[in-house]
Write a protein that holds these residues in place. Structure first.
Motif, PDB file in Angstrom:
ATOM      1  N   ILE A 476       0.874  -1.183   0.000  1.00  0.00           N
ATOM      2  CA  ILE A 476       0.000   0.000   0.000  1.00  0.00           C
ATOM      3  C   ILE A 476       0.906   1.226   0.000  1.00  0.00           C
ATOM      4  N   PHE A 477       0.688   2.061  -1.000  1.00  0.00           N
ATOM      5  CA  PHE A 477       1.404   3.336  -1.076  1.00  0.00           C
ATOM      6  C   PHE A 477       0.598   4.343  -0.259  1.00  0.00           C
ATOM      7  N   MET A 478       1.245   4.918   0.747  1.00  0.00           N
ATOM      8  CA  MET A 478       0.561   5.890   1.608  1.00  0.00           C
ATOM      9  C   MET A 478       1.107   7.284   1.318  1.00  0.00           C
ATOM     10  N   ALA A 479       0.197   8.213   1.068  1.00  0.00           N
ATOM     11  CA  ALA A 479       0.634   9.577   0.756  1.00  0.00           C
ATOM     12  C   ALA A 479      -0.319  10.590   1.384  1.00  0.00           C
ATOM     13  N   ASP A 480       0.143  11.837   1.427  1.00  0.00           N
ATOM     14  CA  ASP A 480      -0.659  12.927   2.003  1.00  0.00           C
ATOM     15  C   ASP A 480      -1.097  13.875   0.899  1.00  0.00           C
TER      16      ASP A 480
END
Ligand code: GAL
Length: 537
Positions: A476-480
């Motif tokens: 899972i790529f987590m970004a803001d």
């Protein structure tokens, strides 16, 4: 009486002395021995050359004939010898040629079988999970029609002259614009785990995401730890639930330090608020965590030797001149964490950072340094509370930040962003055989959506990449998705990330051949983990 006949004189016995030279076959005259062709006579021209004795004509001829004979004999011998030698040498050289060819062929076969094996292994893993993740790897396009920019008052145009149309990205950053509203939908569309229904377990990148108490999750610039002891995931991040302001008109938008939030979950979708595990300091202005300072990008790893949960954060002052890392520890994943200290690793500036725990328990700090022009990587000490003396500069002059490191089958990967503050920009994927580098750049990992989305990392900035146990090669790529003028309303963009296929940029160390697998982050308006995925169990 007749006189007796006179005795015929007896011929004297002939003294035959051996002729000094053997006789000529033709004229029976003694001939000097032929010059031995093997007694190498230096050529007359060479210094110290002995003059060849002049021979009578026959002698010369004989010598000539003998020389020819000798020569022939020698030639014959030589030929015999050389042919023997040739045969041996030929045999040997052709034998060695055959042997080396066989070795070469064997090596090539070995090489290709290893490559094929690796490929097959990867393909196997890839295909085994393909069915589970197939729909996540479908390219989903996004066609949004951008609302027209604000209408400009014709009188103002007259007064100030025509102005350039604002760029989409500027409209996006302007909270009052319709473009902004498109990417920051309000609470009505929030992801709500208490509701369930048809939307249960679906991630909606960019929507408000509520915790199990029905409050918007506050875990920005964060990372996730899976804790084997409690068999839960813990999401740590910046709590930005305060007022956004600027210290002066040119400074960046900020929120006072509130602290590091922690949320727990078993399924990665429904999160329970575990509170603020490292709070800001309300009164002591000299403290690193005083509310007027900066605390960003908290990451936590568990130390198997000490049994401690160790948190590393970016510590700064309001103007980002302190540029340090801070360390905190706890005996529990839900805190409270005790703040230990801050420092500049090896004396270098450290801004955006992350930590990575490898399979063998060694851990590393990655940080943007030297005015964000490069990244540095340094191993942590065994207790994870400090860095060791080793350090490598990587991605020099690439101006990268927001590093998120992950690993698959012995290869290290990293996603970074460019440096444009809260404004989104193009992500890049990188790979390395050794965590200390060299790191190579693979290209933009974003797939699908549209060009604008791909050039802005789906309007977000990387913070962490979480491996999905049981689905190797799937993360899972987590970004803001930062909302600069109202940071508490920043959103989360979680998307499936896959490793597989060929990288699309020619690489520095591979002579133009793609040596790494591609890292792909697939855009989905809504998506869920494969139903078969059961986490660690
Ligand atoms: C970004 C950085 C964020 C925050 C922001 C402040 O470049 O990734 O973590 O520091 O700048 O402007």
């Amino acid at each position: 009486m007749p006189s007796p006949p006179a005795a015929t004189p007896r011929p004297l016995p002939l003294q035959v002395s051996p002729p000094p030279f053997p006789l000529c076959d033709l004229c029976r005259t003694p001939q000097p021995p032929p010059v031995d062709a093997t007694s190498a006579t230096p050529p007359a021209s060479s210094p110290g050359a002995r003059r060849q004795p002049t021979l009578p004509l026959h002698g010369k001829r004989r010598a000539f004939l003998m020389r020819i004979n000798n020569g022939r004999m020698k030639m014959r011998n030589k030929q015999r010898k050389s042919s023997a030698l040739n045969f041996d040498a030929g045999c040997r050289s052709s034998l060695s040629f055959i042997v080396w060819s066989l070795v070469g062929v064997a090596l090539i076969v070995c090489f290709f079988s290893v490559v094929r094996q690796a490929d097959t292994r990867q393909n196997h893993i890839y295909f085994r999970h393909l069915s589970a993740t197939r729909e996540l790897e479908e390219i989903e396009e996004e066609h949004f029609r951008l609302p027209p920019p604000h209408k400009v008052n014709p009188r103002a145009v007259k007064r100030r002259g025509p102005r350039k149309a604002p760029k989409v990205i500027d409209q996006y950053l302007d909270e009052s614009s319709a473009v902004h509203a498109l990417f920051f939908p309000d609470e009505r569309s929030a992801v709500n785990p208490t509701k369930g229904g048809n939307d249960s377990m679906y991630f909606y990148p960019g929507r408000v995401w509520l915790d199990t108490d029905g409050h918007a999750i506050q875990a920005h610039g964060g990372g996730i730890l899976y804790d084997h002891i409690t068999a839960k995931y813990y999401w740590y991040g910046e709590n930005k639930d305060g007022l956004t302001y600027q210290t002066h008109p040119k400074s960046t938008y900020r929120v006072d330090i509130i602290g590091v939030s922690c949320y727990s979950s078993k399924n990665l979708w429904s999160w329970t608020n575990e509170g603020i595990v490292l709070p800001g300091e309300p009164t002591n202005v000299t403290h690193d965590l005083h509310k007027s300072k900066v605390l960003e990008r908290p990451k936590v790893i568990y130390n198997d030797h000490t049994g401690q949960y160790v948190m590393w954060v970016h510590i700064d002052d309001a103007n980002y001149t302190k540029a340090s890392v801070g360390v905190a520890v706890s005996n529990s994943p839900t805190g409270p964490f005790t703040y230990l200290y801050s420092f500049r690793p090896h004396g270098f500036e450290s801004r955006d950072m992350t930590i990575f725990k490898d399979d063998d328990g060694s851990a590393y700090l990655f940080y943007s340094s030297r005015d964000n022009t490069e990244l540095h990587v340094s191993p942590l000490t065994k207790d994870y509370l400090n860095i060791t003396v080793a350090m490598r500069r990587i991605l020099i002059r690439r101006h990268r930040e927001a590093p998120a490191v992950f690993k698959l089958q012995g290869t290290y990967y990293m996603i970074t962003s460019g440096c444009s503050g809260w404004a989104p920009n193009r992500a890049l994927a990188h790979a390395a055989e050794s965590i200390m580098g060299p790191w190579e750049t693979l290209g933009n990992p974003c797939v699908g959506g549209n060009r604008f989305f791909r050039l802005t990392t789906f309007l977000s900035q990387s913070t962490f990449v979480l491996p999905l146990p049981g689905l190797p090669g799937t993360f899972i790529f987590m970004a803001d998705r930062w909302n600069p003028s109202n940071l508490r309303d920043s959103r989360y963009v979680w998307l499936p990330l896959f490793i597989g296929g060929l990288a699309d940029e020619p690489l520095d160390y591979s002579f133009g051949f793609p040596a790494w697998s591609r890292v792909s982050i697939y855009w989905h308006r809504k998506w869920r983990l494969p139903e078969s995925w059961k986490g660690y169990t």
